[in-house]
Design a protein around this motif. Structure first.
Motif, mmCIF file in Angstrom:
data_model
loop_
_atom_site.group_PDB
_atom_site.id
_atom_site.type_symbol
_atom_site.label_atom_id
_atom_site.label_comp_id
_atom_site.label_asym_id
_atom_site.label_seq_id
_atom_site.Cartn_x
_atom_site.Cartn_y
_atom_site.Cartn_z
ATOM 1 N N GLY A 12 0.377 -1.395 -0.044
ATOM 2 C CA GLY A 12 0.249 0.232 -0.342
ATOM 3 C C GLY A 12 0.920 0.662 -0.231
ATOM 4 N N LYS A 13 -0.269 2.191 0.068
ATOM 5 C CA LYS A 13 0.964 3.636 -0.354
ATOM 6 C C LYS A 13 0.169 4.401 1.244
ATOM 7 C CE LYS A 13 3.571 3.380 -3.909
ATOM 8 N NZ LYS A 13 4.929 3.575 -3.217
ATOM 9 N N PRO A 14 0.532 4.219 2.280
ATOM 10 C CA PRO A 14 -0.068 4.936 3.016
ATOM 11 C C PRO A 14 -0.156 6.590 3.050
ATOM 12 C CG PRO A 14 1.713 3.313 4.473
ATOM 13 C CD PRO A 14 1.958 3.109 2.154
ATOM 14 N N LEU A 15 0.154 7.171 2.647
ATOM 15 C CA LEU A 15 0.405 9.091 2.288
ATOM 16 C C LEU A 15 -1.177 8.997 1.345
ATOM 17 C CD1 LEU A 15 0.813 11.803 2.778
ATOM 18 C CD2 LEU A 15 2.695 11.281 0.389
ATOM 19 N N PHE A 16 -1.384 7.948 0.723
ATOM 20 C CA PHE A 16 -2.565 7.607 0.039
ATOM 21 C C PHE A 16 -3.751 7.801 0.360
ATOM 22 C CE2 PHE A 16 0.834 9.012 -3.184
ATOM 23 C CZ PHE A 16 -0.193 9.703 -4.302
ATOM 24 N N PHE A 17 -3.537 6.624 1.826
ATOM 25 C CA PHE A 17 -4.330 5.958 1.781
ATOM 26 C C PHE A 17 -4.877 7.103 3.449
ATOM 27 C CE2 PHE A 17 -5.534 4.142 6.363
ATOM 28 C CZ PHE A 17 -7.029 3.544 5.383
ATOM 29 N N PHE A 18 -3.743 8.072 3.727
ATOM 30 C CA PHE A 18 -4.451 8.598 4.770
ATOM 31 C C PHE A 18 -4.873 10.171 4.137
ATOM 32 C CE2 PHE A 18 -0.910 7.086 7.124
ATOM 33 C CZ PHE A 18 -1.708 6.879 8.249
ATOM 34 N N ILE A 19 -4.949 10.267 2.750
ATOM 35 C CA ILE A 19 -5.634 11.870 2.148
ATOM 36 C C ILE A 19 -6.754 11.240 1.787
ATOM 37 C CG2 ILE A 19 -5.122 12.934 -0.134
ATOM 38 C CD1 ILE A 19 -1.486 12.736 -0.427
ATOM 39 N N GLY A 20 -6.637 10.235 1.214
ATOM 40 C CA GLY A 20 -8.742 9.790 1.075
ATOM 41 C C GLY A 20 -9.447 9.776 2.624
ATOM 42 N N SER A 21 -8.810 9.136 3.854
ATOM 43 C CA SER A 21 -9.498 9.387 4.958
ATOM 44 C C SER A 21 -9.997 10.641 4.825
ATOM 45 C CB SER A 21 -9.018 8.329 5.496
ATOM 46 O OG SER A 21 -7.190 9.288 6.004
ATOM 47 N N LEU A 22 -8.671 11.366 5.082
ATOM 48 C CA LEU A 22 -8.843 12.701 5.497
ATOM 49 C C LEU A 22 -9.660 13.588 5.137
ATOM 50 C CD1 LEU A 22 -5.266 13.324 6.816
ATOM 51 C CD2 LEU A 22 -7.362 13.349 8.590
ATOM 52 N N LEU A 23 -9.350 13.606 3.582
ATOM 53 C CA LEU A 23 -10.359 14.174 2.649
ATOM 54 C C LEU A 23 -11.916 13.587 3.173
ATOM 55 C CD1 LEU A 23 -10.297 16.206 0.172
ATOM 56 C CD2 LEU A 23 -10.424 14.409 -0.943
ATOM 57 N N TYR A 24 -12.081 13.001 3.225
ATOM 58 C CA TYR A 24 -13.799 12.460 3.180
ATOM 59 C C TYR A 24 -13.590 12.883 4.826
ATOM 60 C CZ TYR A 24 -18.346 9.523 2.404
ATOM 61 O OH TYR A 24 -19.227 9.773 2.229
ATOM 62 N N SER A 25 -13.176 12.305 5.902
ATOM 63 C CA SER A 25 -12.946 13.069 7.075
ATOM 64 C C SER A 25 -14.067 14.439 7.156
ATOM 65 C CB SER A 25 -12.486 12.605 7.532
ATOM 66 O OG SER A 25 -12.080 11.159 7.787
ATOM 67 N N GLY A 26 -12.910 14.979 6.706
ATOM 68 C CA GLY A 26 -13.179 16.400 6.302
ATOM 69 C C GLY A 26 -14.421 16.940 5.972
ATOM 70 N N LEU A 27 -14.796 16.391 4.015
ATOM 71 C CA LEU A 27 -16.151 16.565 4.048
ATOM 72 C C LEU A 27 -17.128 16.381 5.048
ATOM 73 C CD1 LEU A 27 -15.367 15.474 0.173
ATOM 74 C CD2 LEU A 27 -15.557 17.569 0.983
ATOM 75 N N ILE A 28 -17.313 15.052 5.087
ATOM 76 C CA ILE A 28 -17.963 14.503 6.718
ATOM 77 C C ILE A 28 -18.262 15.804 7.534
ATOM 78 C CG2 ILE A 28 -19.423 13.106 8.047
ATOM 79 C CD1 ILE A 28 -19.499 11.970 4.956
ATOM 80 N N LEU A 29 -17.400 16.261 7.985
ATOM 81 C CA LEU A 29 -17.523 16.996 9.016
ATOM 82 C C LEU A 29 -18.618 18.497 8.910
ATOM 83 C CD1 LEU A 29 -14.468 15.508 11.101
ATOM 84 C CD2 LEU A 29 -16.975 15.272 11.884
ATOM 85 N N ILE A 30 -17.466 18.862 7.549
ATOM 86 C CA ILE A 30 -17.880 20.980 7.519
ATOM 87 C C ILE A 30 -19.103 20.315 7.418
ATOM 88 C CG2 ILE A 30 -15.449 21.034 6.885
ATOM 89 C CD1 ILE A 30 -16.334 21.026 3.679
ATOM 90 N N LEU A 31 -19.960 18.854 6.308
ATOM 91 C CA LEU A 31 -21.150 19.386 5.392
ATOM 92 C C LEU A 31 -22.407 19.569 6.128
ATOM 93 C CD1 LEU A 31 -22.804 17.941 3.617
ATOM 94 C CD2 LEU A 31 -23.409 16.012 3.866
ATOM 95 N N PRO A 32 -22.779 19.361 7.477
ATOM 96 C CA PRO A 32 -23.532 20.333 8.432
ATOM 97 C C PRO A 32 -23.768 21.638 8.345
ATOM 98 C CG PRO A 32 -22.721 18.003 9.634
ATOM 99 C CD PRO A 32 -21.356 18.852 8.706
ATOM 100 N N TRP A 33 -22.294 22.546 8.262
ATOM 101 C CA TRP A 33 -22.067 23.725 8.416
ATOM 102 C C TRP A 33 -22.573 24.143 6.866
ATOM 103 C CZ3 TRP A 33 -20.835 26.311 12.454
ATOM 104 C CH2 TRP A 33 -19.830 25.892 13.503
#
Length: 259
Positions: free
Chosen positions: A236-257
């Motif tokens: 695997g490529k851990p950097l890309f895994f973290f980028i994907g997880s952080l990107l989607y997590s950020g979208l989920i968290l800001i969606l209510p705003w």
């Protein structure tokens, strides 16, 4: 949202899933270097989707499951765990399918003296595995109306997460079944989103049924996250895994705003 807008929106999402099923084998035809990055990025998004979207969603489903199951005293004892039991059934079903596919490949490789990479699982296992994945694909698109009504703008990132899940799942099918999947399986899977969408237009699901169906989907997706979408040690490529997880997590968290 007007009924016509819902129908058009769900059709567009379904067509995206159709395109993923049809094109996943070509998308995965990149160099080995890009394959690892794509898989790791997809795994990060799928993981965030399961833990921040699907699991919180089915946690709210107990009252709806109660509405379907009624007041049976025997069922009431298990009601608090029931919706997670549905998710666990989805998890177990796909665990068993994966076990059967791998075992079949090992048996065929031993019989033909070929390597595991050169060997496909048997047709009987392929038919069962394909049928259940097709069912999940249909359920996801059947439930799109519910997703749009409950999440609104969130359906966009929901589509992204499920598209990447389908991509990884299709790649696994190609790995296990080779030409069976490429020549026949992917076309059946590409047809299922349209069937699910058509059923949702003709027979719109109730809220209770949608929660239960999505709980089963959650179990299936969770298994794929654990089995295939997390980057494998050394590949695997851990950097890309973290980028994907952080990107989607950020979208989920800001969606209510945004709402």
């Amino acid at each position: 949202m007007a009924e016509s807008q819902i129908i058009i929106s769900t059709l567009i999402v379904s067509l995206v899933f159709v395109g993923i099923h049809l094109g996943s084998t070509k998308i995965y035809g990149f160099s080995e270097h890009y394959k690892k990055k794509i898989l790791s990025f997809s795994g990060g998004i799928a993981s965030a989707y399961v833990f921040l979207d699907l699991l919180p969603l089915i946690q709210r489903a107990d009252p709806h499951l109660h509405a379907v199951l009624g007041n049976n005293p025997f069922i009431m004892v298990f009601l608090e765990k029931a919706i997670f039991g549905v998710a666990f059934i989805g998890f177990l079903v796909f665990f068993i399918l994966e076990y059967l596919a791998v075992k079949s490949r090992y048996n065929n490789a031993h019989r033909t003296t070929k390597t595991l990479k050169e060997t496909n699982a048997s047709r009987n296992v392929f038919y069962v595995h394909l049928g259940l994945i097709a069912l999940v694909s249909m359920i996801i698109c059947y439930s799109l109306r519910f997703e749009i009504l409950t999440t609104g703008l969130g359906v966009t990132i929901y589509t992204i997460a499920l598209s990447l899940h389908f991509f990884i799942s299709d790649r696994s099918m190609e790995e296990h079944y080779g030409k069976f999947y490429v020549k026949y399986g992917r076309y059946l899977l590409a047809f299922m989103p349209l069937i699910g969408w058509s059923l949702s237009v003709l027979f719109p699901e109730g809220e209770s049924e949608a929660y239960i169906l999505l709980a089963f989907v959650a179990g299936a997706v969770l298994f794929n996250v654990i089995k295939d979408e997390l980057p494998r040690l050394g590949t695997g490529k851990p950097l890309f895994f973290f980028i994907g997880s952080l990107l989607y997590s950020g979208l989920i968290l800001i969606l209510p705003w945004i709402h």
